[in-house]
Design an enzyme around this catalytic site. Sequence first.
Site, PDB file in Angstrom:
ATOM      1  N   THR A  18       0.835  -1.206   0.000  1.00 60.34           N
ATOM      2  CA  THR A  18       0.000   0.000   0.000  1.00 60.34           C
ATOM      3  C   THR A  18       0.868   1.254   0.000  1.00 60.34           C
ATOM      4  O   THR A  18       0.534   2.264  -0.604  1.00 60.34           O
ATOM      5  CB  THR A  18      -0.904   0.018   1.257  1.00 60.34           C
ATOM      6  OG1 THR A  18      -1.605  -1.214   1.337  1.00 60.34           O
ATOM      7  CG2 THR A  18      -1.908   1.146   1.207  1.00 60.34           C
ATOM      8  N   SER A 113       5.860   3.532   8.997  1.00 53.43           N
ATOM      9  CA  SER A 113       4.681   4.222   9.497  1.00 53.43           C
ATOM     10  C   SER A 113       4.321   3.854  10.929  1.00 53.43           C
ATOM     11  O   SER A 113       5.102   4.053  11.846  1.00 53.43           O
ATOM     12  CB  SER A 113       3.530   3.947   8.534  1.00 53.43           C
ATOM     13  OG  SER A 113       2.388   4.643   8.935  1.00 53.43           O
ATOM     14  N   HIS A 114       3.143   3.249  11.090  1.00 52.73           N
ATOM     15  CA  HIS A 114       2.603   2.937  12.412  1.00 52.73           C
ATOM     16  C   HIS A 114       3.108   1.595  12.941  1.00 52.73           C
ATOM     17  O   HIS A 114       2.728   1.198  14.032  1.00 52.73           O
ATOM     18  CB  HIS A 114       1.076   2.893  12.310  1.00 52.73           C
ATOM     19  CG  HIS A 114       0.618   1.999  11.196  1.00 52.73           C
ATOM     20  ND1 HIS A 114       0.840   2.311   9.865  1.00 52.73           N
ATOM     21  CD2 HIS A 114       0.023   0.796  11.201  1.00 52.73           C
ATOM     22  CE1 HIS A 114       0.377   1.326   9.109  1.00 52.73           C
ATOM     23  NE2 HIS A 114      -0.128   0.397   9.895  1.00 52.73           N
ATOM     24  N   ASP A 277       1.456   9.250  14.250  1.00 52.05           N
ATOM     25  CA  ASP A 277       2.072   7.917  14.198  1.00 52.05           C
ATOM     26  C   ASP A 277       3.578   8.007  13.996  1.00 52.05           C
ATOM     27  O   ASP A 277       4.170   9.081  14.127  1.00 52.05           O
ATOM     28  CB  ASP A 277       1.417   7.101  13.079  1.00 52.05           C
ATOM     29  CG  ASP A 277       1.745   7.666  11.714  1.00 52.05           C
ATOM     30  OD1 ASP A 277       2.019   8.886  11.626  1.00 52.05           O
ATOM     31  OD2 ASP A 277       1.742   6.911  10.725  1.00 52.05           O
ATOM     32  N   ASP A 279       5.649   8.116  11.480  1.00 53.63           N
ATOM     33  CA  ASP A 279       6.233   9.060  10.523  1.00 53.63           C
ATOM     34  C   ASP A 279       5.440  10.359  10.402  1.00 53.63           C
ATOM     35  O   ASP A 279       5.718  11.172   9.509  1.00 53.63           O
ATOM     36  CB  ASP A 279       6.394   8.409   9.147  1.00 53.63           C
ATOM     37  CG  ASP A 279       5.075   7.943   8.560  1.00 53.63           C
ATOM     38  OD1 ASP A 279       4.160   7.607   9.328  1.00 53.63           O
ATOM     39  OD2 ASP A 279       4.952   7.918   7.320  1.00 53.63           O
ATOM     40  N   ASP A 281       2.286  11.135   9.591  1.00 51.42           N
ATOM     41  CA  ASP A 281       1.252  11.464   8.605  1.00 51.42           C
ATOM     42  C   ASP A 281      -0.160  11.157   9.092  1.00 51.42           C
ATOM     43  O   ASP A 281      -1.131  11.654   8.541  1.00 51.42           O
ATOM     44  CB  ASP A 281       1.530  10.822   7.236  1.00 51.42           C
ATOM     45  CG  ASP A 281       1.707   9.318   7.295  1.00 51.42           C
ATOM     46  OD1 ASP A 281       1.590   8.749   8.399  1.00 51.42           O
ATOM     47  OD2 ASP A 281       1.971   8.716   6.237  1.00 51.42           O
ATOM     48  N   ARG A 282      -0.285  10.338  10.125  1.00 48.67           N
ATOM     49  CA  ARG A 282      -1.627  10.029  10.633  1.00 48.67           C
ATOM     50  C   ARG A 282      -1.968  10.916  11.823  1.00 48.67           C
ATOM     51  O   ARG A 282      -1.079  11.484  12.454  1.00 48.67           O
ATOM     52  CB  ARG A 282      -1.692   8.578  11.096  1.00 48.67           C
ATOM     53  CG  ARG A 282      -1.436   7.596   9.989  1.00 48.67           C
ATOM     54  CD  ARG A 282      -1.577   6.187  10.503  1.00 48.67           C
ATOM     55  NE  ARG A 282      -1.436   5.260   9.387  1.00 48.67           N
ATOM     56  CZ  ARG A 282      -1.963   4.058   9.343  1.00 48.67           C
ATOM     57  NH1 ARG A 282      -2.662   3.615  10.360  1.00 48.67           N
ATOM     58  NH2 ARG A 282      -1.793   3.285   8.297  1.00 48.67           N
ATOM     59  N   GLU A 363      -8.817   9.362   4.920  1.00 44.02           N
ATOM     60  CA  GLU A 363      -9.067   7.934   5.010  1.00 44.02           C
ATOM     61  C   GLU A 363      -9.449   7.547   6.422  1.00 44.02           C
ATOM     62  O   GLU A 363      -9.067   8.214   7.389  1.00 44.02           O
ATOM     63  CB  GLU A 363      -7.804   7.169   4.637  1.00 44.02           C
ATOM     64  CG  GLU A 363      -7.301   7.434   3.247  1.00 44.02           C
ATOM     65  CD  GLU A 363      -6.113   6.568   2.945  1.00 44.02           C
ATOM     66  OE1 GLU A 363      -6.305   5.494   2.380  1.00 44.02           O
ATOM     67  OE2 GLU A 363      -4.996   6.949   3.307  1.00 44.02           O
ATOM     68  N   SER A 365      -8.163   5.289   8.041  1.00 44.89           N
ATOM     69  CA  SER A 365      -6.976   4.850   8.760  1.00 44.89           C
ATOM     70  C   SER A 365      -6.229   6.034   9.374  1.00 44.89           C
ATOM     71  O   SER A 365      -5.008   6.060   9.395  1.00 44.89           O
ATOM     72  CB  SER A 365      -6.055   4.065   7.825  1.00 44.89           C
ATOM     73  OG  SER A 365      -5.749   4.840   6.690  1.00 44.89           O
ATOM     74  N   LYS A 376      -0.689  12.572   3.547  1.00 47.05           N
ATOM     75  CA  LYS A 376      -1.550  12.939   4.660  1.00 47.05           C
ATOM     76  C   LYS A 376      -0.669  13.586   5.720  1.00 47.05           C
ATOM     77  O   LYS A 376       0.547  13.388   5.724  1.00 47.05           O
ATOM     78  CB  LYS A 376      -2.304  11.732   5.186  1.00 47.05           C
ATOM     79  CG  LYS A 376      -1.461  10.529   5.573  1.00 47.05           C
ATOM     80  CD  LYS A 376      -2.387   9.358   5.844  1.00 47.05           C
ATOM     81  CE  LYS A 376      -1.634   8.119   6.287  1.00 47.05           C
ATOM     82  NZ  LYS A 376      -1.103   7.345   5.159  1.00 47.05           N
TER      83      LYS A 376
HETATM   84  C1  G16 Z   1      -0.754   3.659   4.294  1.00 51.15           C
HETATM   85  C2  G16 Z   1      -1.378   4.382   3.144  1.00 51.15           C
HETATM   86  C3  G16 Z   1      -2.784   4.745   3.491  1.00 51.15           C
HETATM   87  C4  G16 Z   1      -3.568   3.531   3.939  1.00 51.15           C
HETATM   88  C5  G16 Z   1      -2.856   2.870   5.076  1.00 51.15           C
HETATM   89  C6  G16 Z   1      -3.500   1.576   5.538  1.00 51.15           C
HETATM   90  O1  G16 Z   1      -0.628   4.528   5.373  1.00 51.15           O
HETATM   91  O2  G16 Z   1      -0.667   5.533   2.797  1.00 51.15           O
HETATM   92  O3  G16 Z   1      -3.358   5.319   2.368  1.00 51.15           O
HETATM   93  O4  G16 Z   1      -4.851   3.880   4.334  1.00 51.15           O
HETATM   94  O5  G16 Z   1      -1.541   2.573   4.672  1.00 51.15           O
HETATM   95  O6  G16 Z   1      -3.294   0.614   4.622  1.00 51.15           O
HETATM   96  P1  G16 Z   1      -3.644  -0.903   4.876  1.00 51.15           P
HETATM   97  O7  G16 Z   1      -5.102  -0.924   5.269  1.00 51.15           O
HETATM   98  O8  G16 Z   1      -3.371  -1.509   3.549  1.00 51.15           O
HETATM   99  O9  G16 Z   1      -2.785  -1.404   5.993  1.00 51.15           O
HETATM  100  P2  G16 Z   1       0.710   4.619   6.219  1.00 51.15           P
HETATM  101  O10 G16 Z   1       0.398   5.621   7.285  1.00 51.15           O
HETATM  102  O11 G16 Z   1       0.933   3.219   6.731  1.00 51.15           O
HETATM  103  O12 G16 Z   1       1.747   5.034   5.245  1.00 51.15           O
END
Ligand code: G16
Length: 543
Positions: A18, A113-114, A277, A279, A281-282, A363, A365, A376
């Site tokens: 993703t 990320s998270h 989170d 990095d 962005d959330r 989103e 998430s 984001k």
């Molecule tokens: C990434 C994407 C987001 C997505 C999220 C969750 O976020 O940039 O657009 O909503 O993953 O993805 P999944 O449901 O496939 O785990 P981040 O913050 O992890 O970069």
Amino acid sequence: MTIKIVETTPFDDQKPGTSGLRKKVKIFQQLGYMENFVQSIFDALGGVEGVSLVVGGDGRFYNDVAIQTILKMASANGVARVIVGQHGFLSTPAASCVIRKGEHTGGIILSASHNPGGPDDDFGIKYNASNGGPAAEKITDAIYAMTREISEYRIMDAPDIDLGTLGETTLGAMTVEIVDPVADYLELMEDLFDFDALKSLFKGGFRLCFDAMHAVTGPYAKAIFEDVLGAPAGTVINAEPKPDFGRGHPDPNPVYAKQLFDVMFGPDAPNMGAASDGDGDRNIILGRNTYVAPSDSLAVLAANAQLIPAYNQGLRGVARSMPTSCALDRVAAAMKIPCFETPTGWKYFGNLLDAGRATLCGEESAGTGSDHLREKDGIWAVLMWLNILAETGSSVNDILTSHWHSYGRNYYSRHDYEALDAGTAQELIAALRAKVSELPGEQFSDETVELADDFSYSDPVDGSVASAQGIRVTFKSGARVVYRLSGTGTEGATLRVYIERFVAGPDGLDEDTQEALAPLIAIARDLAEIRERTGRAEPSVIS
Ligand code: G16
């Protein structure tokens, strides 16, 4: 200093998910693993001779090692200039900001990320294009293709660069500029928001608790909320970034941000709570005794955006990922602006933002953002809320409740079944996919299926198509259940089940979310045979 050309062979697991390539640190530490992927990025771009790149990450374990490798490879591949955040830090939104402001060719962002960090945990790498956004699928596909046929990579045989000292230095013929990771981002935030109103808010005794979760937003949050806006010291908790996030899990949800939830649901809670989170962005937003569901937060921001200087001309359009609740659609309909529904993944918003067709997007998430960047942006979302509270003089709870009274409430929850056997999870989705065409008209308890499909998206700007993006089942009542597998995990598979029910009000707007959704949750579980197929009676995380 010499350029080494090293022979290598492909790894077969370098397909970006993703959001870039995310794996266990131990996998990245394999000889040539990181190098193969970085060379594949460079090759997929048609070479990087003479270009300028931005490099930074969320400071997790292996961040510094990876940056040194990337710098040596960039130099050996002829890159002219690389901008690096001091100590290797750049939040994902700040990286997007630096790429855009400096009109650089692109950037490499290091983050999972998270996901947790540390020698036994996760690492990640992704490429962002010149618009500052995650590379579109055609580029990630090209990178993957390169990883399948790579036979050599180029790397400079040189000592490591000092990432702590601001200013310019050279590596071979390449210039390396170490920059303050906060400066450009802060300047952009000052342009977008009414900082005077925010200073007055804090001067008036408004209390914020921002949980940086020992991740990259600590320095940004301290600089912006405490140093510039005058919030008292201690407003930012867990402010010091650590390579293992203080052994925490930098995912801002009720489970992993428990400290913040305890503060906001405890006695004498501050006016507003927020967290970001790994990095940056959330975001999540809380009021006193209230958690604002990310899908609701997105809808509230859209409904109130005109109060913010940067958006006072109105929104051209909005966008949400398919599993995100339809609360945003109701705001868009009232504003008579388009609302786009995209697959999960921030990269799908890029074209809409670039083309000026969407101004705000988000989103479920915990991601919200706007056309100010192409990622984001956690701190931006907190500033949006603060600016709205400053303009209206209302509380988070009042804003949310009056939003539901105006637009109705989309009760919404996501149930995650983590660390499933990958084969089992894929079979579950395949079984659902096989039966979608037969579902319309079928009755489950009080609900009758109206529509069921495997979501496919056709980008209105460039016509590209993304198919198999999640099974959605919509009922005649307007309720909805969505199933998809996460594309960001590093172990086994995570099944995400998204459950949503709309209540128009004025009655029934303040029920407990899980209770309000209970019948639908049972339908969602039975329809996908979750218990039978996975052996799991309960989800691992409910958000
Ligand atoms: C990434 C994407 C987001 C997505 C999220 C969750 O976020 O940039 O657009 O909503 O993953 O993805 P999944 O449901 O496939 O785990 P981040 O913050 O992890 O970069």
